[in-house]
Design an enzyme around this catalytic site. Structure first.
Site, PDB file in Angstrom:
ATOM      1  N   GLY A  14       0.859  -1.027  -0.002  1.00 17.27           N
ATOM      2  CA  GLY A  14       0.007   0.337  -0.267  1.00 17.27           C
ATOM      3  C   GLY A  14       0.922   1.302  -0.351  1.00 17.27           C
ATOM      4  O   GLY A  14       1.929   0.850   0.152  1.00 17.27           O
ATOM      5  N   ARG A  38      -2.457  -9.196   1.724  1.00 19.13           N
ATOM      6  CA  ARG A  38      -4.325  -9.927   1.686  1.00 19.13           C
ATOM      7  C   ARG A  38      -3.431 -10.680   0.964  1.00 19.13           C
ATOM      8  O   ARG A  38      -2.813 -10.557   0.095  1.00 19.13           O
ATOM      9  CB  ARG A  38      -5.173  -8.521   1.268  1.00 19.13           C
ATOM     10  N   HIS A 158      -8.129  15.204   0.744  1.00 19.26           N
ATOM     11  CA  HIS A 158      -6.798  13.845   1.043  1.00 19.26           C
ATOM     12  C   HIS A 158      -7.403  13.522  -0.542  1.00 19.26           C
ATOM     13  O   HIS A 158      -8.746  14.565  -1.592  1.00 19.26           O
ATOM     14  CB  HIS A 158      -7.615  13.054   1.652  1.00 19.26           C
ATOM     15  N   HIS A 159      -6.518  12.705  -0.914  1.00 17.06           N
ATOM     16  CA  HIS A 159      -6.306  12.325  -2.807  1.00 17.06           C
ATOM     17  C   HIS A 159      -7.530  11.478  -2.162  1.00 17.06           C
ATOM     18  O   HIS A 159      -8.569  10.980  -2.137  1.00 17.06           O
ATOM     19  CB  HIS A 159      -5.020  11.103  -2.610  1.00 17.06           C
ATOM     20  N   LYS A 162      -9.047   7.655  -1.236  1.00 18.50           N
ATOM     21  CA  LYS A 162      -9.167   8.218   0.557  1.00 18.50           C
ATOM     22  C   LYS A 162     -10.361   7.381   0.279  1.00 18.50           C
ATOM     23  O   LYS A 162     -11.850   7.672  -0.648  1.00 18.50           O
ATOM     24  CB  LYS A 162      -9.220   8.735   1.320  1.00 18.50           C
ATOM     25  N   THR A 169      -8.143  12.044  11.282  1.00 14.79           N
ATOM     26  CA  THR A 169      -7.362  13.464  11.891  1.00 14.79           C
ATOM     27  C   THR A 169      -8.525  14.302  12.134  1.00 14.79           C
ATOM     28  O   THR A 169      -8.348  14.468  13.814  1.00 14.79           O
ATOM     29  CB  THR A 169      -6.033  14.584  10.680  1.00 14.79           C
TER      30      THR A 169
HETATM   31  N1  LIG Z   1      -2.119   7.504  11.253  1.00 14.60           N
HETATM   32  C1  LIG Z   1      -2.270   7.815  10.340  1.00 14.60           C
HETATM   33  O1  LIG Z   1      -0.666   8.300  10.609  1.00 14.60           O
HETATM   34  C2  LIG Z   1      -2.186   8.192   8.712  1.00 14.60           C
HETATM   35  C3  LIG Z   1      -2.652   7.079   8.514  1.00 14.60           C
HETATM   36  N2  LIG Z   1      -3.397   6.847   6.948  1.00 14.60           N
HETATM   37  C4  LIG Z   1      -4.610   5.063   6.840  1.00 14.60           C
HETATM   38  O2  LIG Z   1      -3.637   3.892   6.920  1.00 14.60           O
HETATM   39  C5  LIG Z   1      -5.085   2.930   6.002  1.00 14.60           C
HETATM   40  C6  LIG Z   1      -3.767   3.024   4.806  1.00 14.60           C
HETATM   41  O3  LIG Z   1      -3.655   4.110   3.761  1.00 14.60           O
HETATM   42  P1  LIG Z   1      -3.339   3.725   2.799  1.00 14.60           P
HETATM   43  O4  LIG Z   1      -1.816   3.697   2.832  1.00 14.60           O
HETATM   44  O5  LIG Z   1      -3.094   4.463   1.935  1.00 14.60           O
HETATM   45  O6  LIG Z   1      -3.729   2.334   1.923  1.00 14.60           O
HETATM   46  P2  LIG Z   1      -3.686   1.578   0.873  1.00 14.60           P
HETATM   47  O7  LIG Z   1      -5.360   1.311  -0.229  1.00 14.60           O
HETATM   48  O8  LIG Z   1      -2.790   2.358  -0.302  1.00 14.60           O
HETATM   49  O9  LIG Z   1      -2.645   0.168   1.607  1.00 14.60           O
HETATM   50  C7  LIG Z   1      -3.900  -0.426   2.657  1.00 14.60           C
HETATM   51  C8  LIG Z   1      -2.683  -2.205   2.557  1.00 14.60           C
HETATM   52  O10 LIG Z   1      -3.560  -3.532   2.983  1.00 14.60           O
HETATM   53  C9  LIG Z   1      -3.473  -4.310   2.205  1.00 14.60           C
HETATM   54  N3  LIG Z   1      -4.831  -5.024   2.997  1.00 14.60           N
HETATM   55  C10 LIG Z   1      -5.917  -4.538   3.095  1.00 14.60           C
HETATM   56  N4  LIG Z   1      -6.043  -5.661   3.742  1.00 14.60           N
HETATM   57  C11 LIG Z   1      -5.462  -6.848   4.132  1.00 14.60           C
HETATM   58  C12 LIG Z   1      -5.332  -8.022   4.706  1.00 14.60           C
HETATM   59  N5  LIG Z   1      -6.598  -8.862   5.119  1.00 14.60           N
HETATM   60  N6  LIG Z   1      -4.132  -7.964   5.544  1.00 14.60           N
HETATM   61  C13 LIG Z   1      -2.673  -7.373   5.209  1.00 14.60           C
HETATM   62  N7  LIG Z   1      -3.468  -6.389   4.401  1.00 14.60           N
HETATM   63  C14 LIG Z   1      -4.200  -6.287   3.826  1.00 14.60           C
HETATM   64  C15 LIG Z   1      -4.255  -3.559   0.920  1.00 14.60           C
HETATM   65  O11 LIG Z   1      -3.725  -4.695   0.352  1.00 14.60           O
HETATM   66  P3  LIG Z   1      -4.835  -4.297  -1.410  1.00 14.60           P
HETATM   67  O12 LIG Z   1      -4.436  -3.978  -2.014  1.00 14.60           O
HETATM   68  O13 LIG Z   1      -3.709  -5.605  -1.802  1.00 14.60           O
HETATM   69  O14 LIG Z   1      -5.908  -4.418  -0.647  1.00 14.60           O
HETATM   70  C16 LIG Z   1      -2.722  -2.208   0.376  1.00 14.60           C
HETATM   71  O15 LIG Z   1      -2.059  -2.603   0.543  1.00 14.60           O
HETATM   72  C17 LIG Z   1      -5.863   4.206   5.595  1.00 14.60           C
HETATM   73  O16 LIG Z   1      -6.825   3.738   6.916  1.00 14.60           O
HETATM   74  C18 LIG Z   1      -5.882   5.705   5.854  1.00 14.60           C
HETATM   75  O17 LIG Z   1      -6.000   6.600   6.573  1.00 14.60           O
HETATM   76  C19 LIG Z   1      -2.746   6.648   5.889  1.00 14.60           C
HETATM   77  C20 LIG Z   1      -1.757   7.639   6.355  1.00 14.60           C
HETATM   78  C21 LIG Z   1      -1.594   8.357   7.516  1.00 14.60           C
HETATM   79  O1  LIG Z   2      -6.068   7.783   3.880  1.00 12.84           O
HETATM   80  C1  LIG Z   2      -5.038   8.907   4.319  1.00 12.84           C
HETATM   81  O2  LIG Z   2      -3.952   9.176   3.452  1.00 12.84           O
HETATM   82  C2  LIG Z   2      -4.650   9.870   5.651  1.00 12.84           C
HETATM   83  N1  LIG Z   2      -4.814   9.063   6.336  1.00 12.84           N
HETATM   84  C3  LIG Z   2      -5.202   9.713   7.217  1.00 12.84           C
HETATM   85  C4  LIG Z   2      -6.553   9.616   8.169  1.00 12.84           C
HETATM   86  O3  LIG Z   2      -7.860   9.588   7.555  1.00 12.84           O
HETATM   87  O4  LIG Z   2      -6.960  11.278   8.927  1.00 12.84           O
HETATM   88  C5  LIG Z   2      -3.672  10.557   8.596  1.00 12.84           C
HETATM   89  C6  LIG Z   2      -3.362  11.435   6.988  1.00 12.84           C
HETATM   90  O5  LIG Z   2      -3.910  12.389   6.551  1.00 12.84           O
HETATM   91  C7  LIG Z   2      -3.787  10.981   5.301  1.00 12.84           C
END
Ligand SMILES: NC(=O)C1=CN([C@@H]2O[C@H](COP(=O)(O)OP(=O)(O)OC[C@H]3O[C@@H](n4cnc5c(N)ncnc54)[C@H](OP(=O)(O)O)[C@@H]3O)[C@@H](O)[C@H]2O)C=CC1
Ligand SMILES: O=C(O)C1=N[C@H](C(=O)O)C[C@H](O)C1
Length: 269
Positions: A14, A38, A158-159, A162, A169
């Site tokens: 991801g 996954r 956000h992008h 999302k 946040t």
């Molecule tokens: N707290 C923070 O600071 C931040 C939080 N986030 C949050 O993080 C999360 C992920 O964001 P992002 O990276 O952009 O999303 P992505 O969709 O790019 O990545 C999520 C990944 O998780 C994988 N995944 C889904 N289900 C499973 C599973 N059962 N086992 C293992 N892997 C799995 C997906 O695989 P597949 O594509 O094959 O489904 C994908 O590769 C979101 O909830 C986002 O809001 C993001 C940035 C900052």
């Molecule tokens: O999905 C994202 O990209 C992000 N998710 C987090 C959120 O839901 O606030 C943190 C950040 O803003 C990026």
């Protein structure tokens, strides 16, 4: 080297997964011992370095979290609510620190995560960056100083990939504003206005979400009064800020007792 905490990254392919892998590889305080994806994800069975377009790293992406977590001192998890709930139980079983960045968690997910935190260290935050966590403390302070003649609105962008809104946040900021004002967020939350909504209810905390392009994450807390406005703003331009915060949390958690923690604990704010 062998003494450094071993880290497993879930959701390895991801947006955040890849950033976390680079962050751990660049660190001299932790080592990458596993990557989880996954079942059915094309990265499963491949060396993660090669899957990312570089040299082999000797870490093969697995869809068996239990096998991966058994080797780990910490699991860093930015995936989906359902996956995160399952990982919380497995990480607790493996006695690994579980750092959760996943957003969109509902009360039933949080109840299961908190149950796992009775047996293991869990650090969870809707935003792992230093800047946003500072903004949370500022938001609470400003809300404390102003009465309900000042309308509070949280605006986030956000992008276009999302899937959840308001962002994690935005909810942290809204919660901080509600605490500062001494009210229950659920009682004053106003999200998704559309149509003839009627005039704004005094004391509500409003949420608006913009989705477009490749915006990493932008958050404004607007305090709108008569004749003046205060805007507190954070702009993320690079996902490395979240990954650095998550790794910091994983290292911080190594000598802590079981419990549910957040980035305020990690950063000492
Ligand atoms: N707290 C923070 O600071 C931040 C939080 N986030 C949050 O993080 C999360 C992920 O964001 P992002 O990276 O952009 O999303 P992505 O969709 O790019 O990545 C999520 C990944 O998780 C994988 N995944 C889904 N289900 C499973 C599973 N059962 N086992 C293992 N892997 C799995 C997906 O695989 P597949 O594509 O094959 O489904 C994908 O590769 C979101 O909830 C986002 O809001 C993001 C940035 C900052
Ligand atoms: O999905 C994202 O990209 C992000 N998710 C987090 C959120 O839901 O606030 C943190 C950040 O803003 C990026």
């Amino acid at each position: 080297m062998g003494d450094m905490p071993g880290i497993v990254i879930t959701g390895a392919s991801g947006r955040m997964g890849q950033m976390l892998i680079r962050t751990v590889l660049a660190s001299d305080k932790a080592r990458l011992v596993g990557c989880v994806e996954r079942s059915g994800n094309p990265w499963v069975g491949r060396d993660v370095g090669e899957a990312m377009g570089g040299a082999a790293l000797g870490v093969v992406v697995t869809d068996d979290p239990l096998e991966a977590f058994a080797k780990a001192q910490a699991v860093i998890d930015f995936t989906t609510p359902a996956a995160t709930v399952a990982f919380a139980a497995l990480a607790a079983q493996a006695r690994a620190v579980h750092v959760i960045g996943t957003t969109g968690l509902e009360p039933e997910h949080l109840a299961k995560i908190n149950a796992a935190a009775r047996h293991a260290v869990i650090v969870r935050a809707g935003n792992m960056s230093l800047g946003v966590n500072l903004l949370v403390t500022l938001t609470k302070k400003v809300a404390q100083a102003l009465d309900a003649d000042w309308d509070i609105e949280v605006i986030e962008a956000h992008h276009n990939r999302k899937v959840d809104a308001p962002s994690g946040t935005a909810l942290m900021l809204g919660q901080a504003a509600a605490e500062g004002r001494g009210v229950d967020l659920d009682a004053v939350r106003d999200a998704g206005r559309d149509g003839i909504t009627g005039a704004r209810t005094r004391g509500d905390i409003g949420f608006s979400a913009i989705r477009g392009g490749d915006i990493v994450g932008e958050h404004d807390v607007l305090f709108a009064g008569e004749g003046e406005r205060i805007i507190l703003r954070h702009v993320a331009t690079d996902r490395s800020i979240f990954a650095r915060g998550a790794l910091r949390a994983a290292l911080w958690g190594q000598d802590k007792g079981p419990g549910a923690y957040d980035m305020m604990h990690v950063l000492g704010l």
